[in-house]
Design a protein around this motif. Structure first.
Motif, PDB file in Angstrom:
ATOM      1  N   GLU A 117       0.827  -1.219   0.000  1.00 33.52           N
ATOM      2  CA  GLU A 117       0.000   0.000   0.000  1.00 33.52           C
ATOM      3  C   GLU A 117       0.856   1.262   0.000  1.00 33.52           C
ATOM      4  O   GLU A 117       0.603   2.200  -0.767  1.00 33.52           O
ATOM      5  N   LEU A 118       1.889   1.279   0.862  1.00 35.05           N
ATOM      6  CA  LEU A 118       2.711   2.497   0.951  1.00 35.05           C
ATOM      7  C   LEU A 118       3.478   2.733  -0.349  1.00 35.05           C
ATOM      8  O   LEU A 118       3.651   3.874  -0.782  1.00 35.05           O
ATOM      9  N   LEU A 119       3.906   1.643  -0.964  1.00 37.50           N
ATOM     10  CA  LEU A 119       4.600   1.745  -2.241  1.00 37.50           C
ATOM     11  C   LEU A 119       3.684   2.421  -3.272  1.00 37.50           C
ATOM     12  O   LEU A 119       4.079   3.325  -4.003  1.00 37.50           O
ATOM     13  N   TRP A 120       2.438   1.986  -3.278  1.00 39.83           N
ATOM     14  CA  TRP A 120       1.409   2.536  -4.170  1.00 39.83           C
ATOM     15  C   TRP A 120       1.163   4.002  -3.859  1.00 39.83           C
ATOM     16  O   TRP A 120       1.112   4.843  -4.757  1.00 39.83           O
ATOM     17  N   TRP A 121       1.063   4.334  -2.583  1.00 40.97           N
ATOM     18  CA  TRP A 121       0.771   5.737  -2.212  1.00 40.97           C
ATOM     19  C   TRP A 121       1.942   6.658  -2.526  1.00 40.97           C
ATOM     20  O   TRP A 121       1.739   7.781  -2.982  1.00 40.97           O
ATOM     21  N   THR A 122       3.157   6.197  -2.282  1.00 43.63           N
ATOM     22  CA  THR A 122       4.289   7.066  -2.647  1.00 43.63           C
ATOM     23  C   THR A 122       4.287   7.268  -4.167  1.00 43.63           C
ATOM     24  O   THR A 122       4.640   8.347  -4.652  1.00 43.63           O
ATOM     25  N   GLY A 123       3.867   6.242  -4.893  1.00 47.05           N
ATOM     26  CA  GLY A 123       3.732   6.395  -6.344  1.00 47.05           C
ATOM     27  C   GLY A 123       2.701   7.458  -6.700  1.00 47.05           C
ATOM     28  O   GLY A 123       2.897   8.239  -7.626  1.00 47.05           O
ATOM     29  N   GLN A 124       1.595   7.481  -5.948  1.00 48.55           N
ATOM     30  CA  GLN A 124       0.558   8.502  -6.200  1.00 48.55           C
ATOM     31  C   GLN A 124       1.118   9.906  -5.993  1.00 48.55           C
ATOM     32  O   GLN A 124       0.865  10.810  -6.798  1.00 48.55           O
ATOM     33  N   VAL A 125       1.885  10.072  -4.902  1.00 45.93           N
ATOM     34  CA  VAL A 125       2.470  11.389  -4.633  1.00 45.93           C
ATOM     35  C   VAL A 125       3.431  11.758  -5.758  1.00 45.93           C
ATOM     36  O   VAL A 125       3.470  12.909  -6.220  1.00 45.93           O
ATOM     37  N   LEU A 126       4.191  10.768  -6.231  1.00 43.61           N
ATOM     38  CA  LEU A 126       5.106  11.017  -7.354  1.00 43.61           C
ATOM     39  C   LEU A 126       4.342  11.473  -8.587  1.00 43.61           C
ATOM     40  O   LEU A 126       4.724  12.434  -9.245  1.00 43.61           O
ATOM     41  N   VAL A 200      11.511   9.424  -5.212  1.00 46.25           N
ATOM     42  CA  VAL A 200      11.826   8.152  -5.872  1.00 46.25           C
ATOM     43  C   VAL A 200      12.643   7.276  -4.923  1.00 46.25           C
ATOM     44  O   VAL A 200      12.439   6.062  -4.846  1.00 46.25           O
ATOM     45  N   VAL A 201      13.561   7.904  -4.185  1.00 42.81           N
ATOM     46  CA  VAL A 201      14.358   7.140  -3.212  1.00 42.81           C
ATOM     47  C   VAL A 201      13.430   6.499  -2.179  1.00 42.81           C
ATOM     48  O   VAL A 201      13.559   5.309  -1.859  1.00 42.81           O
ATOM     49  N   ILE A 202      12.454   7.267  -1.691  1.00 45.21           N
ATOM     50  CA  ILE A 202      11.499   6.711  -0.722  1.00 45.21           C
ATOM     51  C   ILE A 202      10.709   5.564  -1.362  1.00 45.21           C
ATOM     52  O   ILE A 202      10.515   4.512  -0.764  1.00 45.21           O
ATOM     53  N   HIS A 203      10.292   5.773  -2.602  1.00 49.18           N
ATOM     54  CA  HIS A 203       9.555   4.756  -3.357  1.00 49.18           C
ATOM     55  C   HIS A 203      10.392   3.467  -3.442  1.00 49.18           C
ATOM     56  O   HIS A 203       9.889   2.364  -3.244  1.00 49.18           O
TER      57      HIS A 203
END
Lengths: 413, 215
Positions: A117-126, A200-203
């Motif tokens: 889920e967090l991977l997906w959400w960081t993608g949304q922010v990106l 991207v690093v966080i992702h």
């Protein structure tokens, strides 16, 4: 000698450990298809955009009276300036193609589901940050579409209750789009890509915690994982080659495909272009905006059309892991959703006359309906499938789910 | 404000649709120096009476390969680094036409349809029943029918004017993107190199992945 240097560094910084953990020993499912190349490609495009952007900024003048001319200087007089500019302008469109495929893959294979889920959400922010960067970058050529497009979009913020006018004024730095707008958009357009790089690093940290999903949706056993390097570095290398052939074909033979003819006219506040359209990558969302007769409602719908992706991990209530592979109803829903986005994109480019408006409203309704029926559809589908699938497979699914839950609770993978 | 923009959008998008009814003629743009020189000749003798080409300097014409004597006769006493100016001052233009005629440097890339639009526009003039000059692509046009297509009597005369329009279009296409030929030439090398590289990368990938099948 080289060994000496590396061990000197390793005593002070975990260089070898990082390379081992993130590359040479990083376990990756061996069954990833070429659809899994697009994340790497997005990273590549980001780097290319930043590099070409830095060199363009050395020649570009963020001043309303000079911006258009400075672009022509870049195109005509700067050594290989035309190459820099075409790489950058084509790169913007390429970025969205790559990102949208990356997202579509995530949707199709259900990669957004627990524990990702967090991977997906960081993608949304990106995605949102890249959209903001692209929007601000599009003002910089200071052509007619740059100018009027920025006017229309900043105007949308006027729908903010109570403080709308102040927000628009604050965004533009003036009562109309003008020099102040151009200068601040330039400053932010230079800043955002670096924020994106940081995100991207966080992702990636998030990705390397939960590891890649795979087409089956089932968590693979250790023996089915292979190290990222050299297997996926070589596969990404080949994918990059194919990507570059297509990308460079556009850059060298059809770079004007992504530059609106109208935008080759300098910005003129006194002449409205016949038909103001955003860049292609915003068209589906633009169509949603136009489908709601009320401005505030339209803006809310447009924002929700992007934010709703975040609820998918919860809206998808199936216990069958993964996405479309073992779930026929989900698969149909996915393809209808993609088709609907294409319809919206087409309608977004048309003038709002005749059939365009009602059809846009139907397509908008279907877009949102997909999110709202997913909890019901996925639950029903789950029941239906569980009655039919072999027990052996179901047991494997349950093991995967248990593992995902375990990771959810913070157990180290 | 938003209502005004919406209204303008509606009106203008309608008129844009109306003008699309006139089909654009397809033009095969030329890139040889002779055609570009003929185009330049026409543009400088006819168009620069009212229009400027501010991103094109006389020096660029020399670089393109047009004879020095010819360029010298065009530039007169202007230094070679001068941008090609309009012969008409902005004040006179505003008095005569109500606005300053647009710069032509980017004109071939500045309208939907691009080269085809420009070519069709130049050939789109006709004489209205009340004896005025009209244009199929640009209702209410202020520019006169400089190539004289409306007055062409014979097919030969027409063909000659079409040829002229084609040269003008070719020259303005060059002016809008002077590096096009260089870009395409480089493009063949770049794509060629990338195809080779990609084949090698594919072979390398297959070789590395073949290890998996062995154990």
């Amino acid at each position: 000698m080289a060994k000496g240097i590396i061990s000197w560094i390793d005593r002070r910084f975990p260089l070898t450990a990082i390379i081992k953990h993130e590359l040479t020993e990083y376990p990756t499912p061996r069954n990833l298809s070429y659809w899994w190349n697009f994340g790497f490609l997005a990273g590549f495009v980001l780097v290319l955009q930043i590099l070409t952007g830095i060199f363009l900024a050395m020649h570009y003048k963020p001043d309303a009276s000079m911006a258009f001319d400075s672009l022509q200087t870049i195109m005509r007089d700067v050594n290989y300036g035309w190459l820099l500019r075409y790489l950058h302008s084509t790169g913007a469109s390429a970025f969205f193609i790559v990102i949208y495929v990356h997202m579509a893959r995530t949707l199709y294979y259900g990669s957004y589901r627990a524990p990702r889920e967090l991977l997906w959400w960081t993608g949304q922010v990106l995605l949102l940050s890249i959209m903001a960067s692209a929007f601000m970058g599009y003002l910089l050529p200071w052509g007619q579409m740059s100018y009027w497009g920025a006017g229309v979009i900043t105007n949308l913020f006027g729908a903010t209750p109570f403080i709308g006018e102040a927000v628009v004024l604050w965004l533009r730095g003036d009562f109309a789009v003008g020099d102040a707008t151009l200068t601040r958009f330039f400053a932010l357009h230079y800043l955002f890509p670096f924020l994106v790089a940081g995100m991207v690093v966080i992702h990636l940290v998030s990705l390397h915690t939960v590891k890649s999903s795979n087409p089956s949706g089932i968590n693979l056993e250790d023996k089915d994982n292979i190290p990222f390097h050299p297997y996926y570095t070589s596969k990404d290398g080949f994918g990059l080659g194919v990507y570059l052939i297509i990308f460079c074909w556009f850059v060298f033979f059809a770079p004007n495909t992504f530059i609106e003819a109208v935008n080759n006219n300098p910005a003129n506040p006194l002449v409205t272009p016949p038909h103001i359209v955003p860049e292609w990558y915003f068209l589906p969302f633009y169509a949603i905006l136009r489908s709601i007769p009320d401005l505030l409602g339209g803006v809310v719908a447009m924002v929700m059309s992007l934010l709703l992706f975040a609820v998918l991990p919860f809206a998808d209530r199936s216990t069958i892991p993964g996405g479309a592979r073992y779930r026929p109803i989900y698969r149909v829903t996915f393809f209808l959703f993609i088709a609907d986005i294409f319809v919206l994109g087409y309608l977004g480019a048309q003038a709002p006359t005749g059939y365009v408006v009602p059809m846009g409203q139907v397509a908008t309704f279907l877009y949102f309906a997909t999110f709202f029926i997913l909890p019901i559809v996925s639950k029903r589908e789950d029941k239906w499938l569980r009655a039919r699938l072999p027990q052996e497979l179901l047991a494997q699914f349950d093991r995967t789910n248990a593992l995902a839950k375990g990771q959810n609770k913070g157990d180290a993978p | 404000m938003s209502r005004l923009i919406a209204l303008a959008l509606c009106c203008l998008s309608y008129s844009a649709w109306a003008s699309e009814e006139h089909k654009l003629a397809k033009v095969q743009v030329r890139t040889d120096v002779q055609s570009l020189e003929r185009g330049a000749e026409t543009v400088i003798s006819m168009c620069t009476g009212c229009h400027s080409l501010k991103y094109i300097k006389y020096r660029d014409l020399l670089k393109l390969g047009i004879a020095k004597e010819k360029v010298n006769s065009w530039r007169g006493s202007n230094p070679p680094g001068t941008s090609i100016p309009s012969q008409m001052s902005p004040e006179v233009a505003v008095k005569g036409f109500g606005s300053i005629p647009p710069d032509l440097s980017l004109m071939a890339q500045a309208r939907d349809g691009r080269a085809n639009y420009l070519y069709s526009y130049l050939l789109g003039f006709y004489v209205t029943p009340d004896g005025k000059s009209g244009n199929h692509l640009f209702p209410g046009v202020k520019m006169p029918d400089v190539l004289g297509i409306a007055g062409a009597r014979t097919p030969e005369e027409r063909a000659q004017i079409e040829e002229k329009a084609r040269d003008v279009t070719s020259f303005l296409m060059w002016a809008a993107d002077p590096h096009e030929q260089e870009r395409k030439k480089l493009g063949y090398y770049v794509i060629g190199y990338l195809v080779l590289l990609t084949v090698l990368l594919k072979l390398m990938k297959m070789r590395i992945w073949s290890r998996l099948r062995n154990n």
